[in-house]
Scaffold this active site. Sequence first.
Site, PDB file in Angstrom:
ATOM      1  N   SER A   1       0.817  -1.251  -0.018  1.00 16.28           N
ATOM      2  CA  SER A   1       0.082  -0.007  -0.089  1.00 16.28           C
ATOM      3  C   SER A   1       0.885   1.180   0.074  1.00 16.28           C
ATOM      4  CB  SER A   1      -1.065  -0.006   1.213  1.00 16.28           C
ATOM      5  OG  SER A   1      -1.786  -1.107   1.136  1.00 16.28           O
TER       6      SER A   1
ATOM      7  N   HIS B   1      -0.313   3.669   4.467  1.00 12.59           N
ATOM      8  CA  HIS B   1      -1.172   4.433   3.274  1.00 12.59           C
ATOM      9  C   HIS B   1      -1.053   5.750   3.332  1.00 12.59           C
ATOM     10  CE1 HIS B   1      -3.217   0.598   4.116  1.00 12.59           C
ATOM     11  NE2 HIS B   1      -3.974   0.865   3.416  1.00 12.59           N
TER      12      HIS B   1
END
Length: 287
Positions: free
Chosen positions: A171, A234
């Site tokens: 991610s 993220h």
Amino acid sequence: MELERMSGWAEETEDTEKDPPPKTCWEKFHTTISNWMLPPDHRTTYMERANCLPPPIFIISISIIELGVFIYYAVWMPQKQWITLDTGITKSPFIYRPDKREEAWRFLSYMLVHAGVQHIIGNLFLQLFLGIPLEMVHKGHRVGLVYIAGVIGGSLASSIFDPHLALVGASGGVYALIGGYFMNVIVNFKDMVPLFGIFRIISIVLIVGTDVGFALYRRYISKVAGPQVSFVAHFAGGLAGMTIGYTVFSCFDKNLIKDPRFWICIAAYVAFLVFAVFFNIFLSPVS
């Protein structure tokens, strides 16, 4: 003389009435990519030198490797179920674990391991959907730089802000690509067809919102089996993309190393790396 002028006028009229040759499939494909990835003043330059050589090797190769590692742990390592992996990946030498952070390769190799089917499918879809056209425009070395910067930045940020949890998945790299592309859309919004620019922004917001929402649900609400993993990567990956990624992707027809913005972003990134390493050695709450 009058006949000559009439003849010339007739030839000019005939030329202007000729339709341009139809675009080939490849030309249409490259036109679509240039419309999605570049501001208007760079599209002509891209179309003049557009080709598929080299092909998007980096993003395809890293996706194949990640899929291969997932299949290995899902099929051959001991698992209660392969929808959500647990036993196999917790013992993997690739996963980032706070108690194993002295094994420095884990800050990078964690991107190869994913926690389940939804996790791997989501990351592969996003990085192929966005990474292939980005690499066709900017080439693999630039896309690879942004991707790896997001991966390493994500793991180091997680070790600081979420130090007790493990970390898996690509991610950080995916969000670095999204962050760089998003900043280019925002900065060049005035040069785009308004509805087209708005559509791109809404698409990014929906994709990111859905993915982050799923990560938060898995972390705080769902009682699914398997280890708890951090989602800080993220945000850190997105930040890396909005700085380094934006600079790299905005230098389409320029020498990147001659752009002072690039070196400013690199200096800030290196300063963060130094602080993160210092934190992990001397200040981490993990014994």
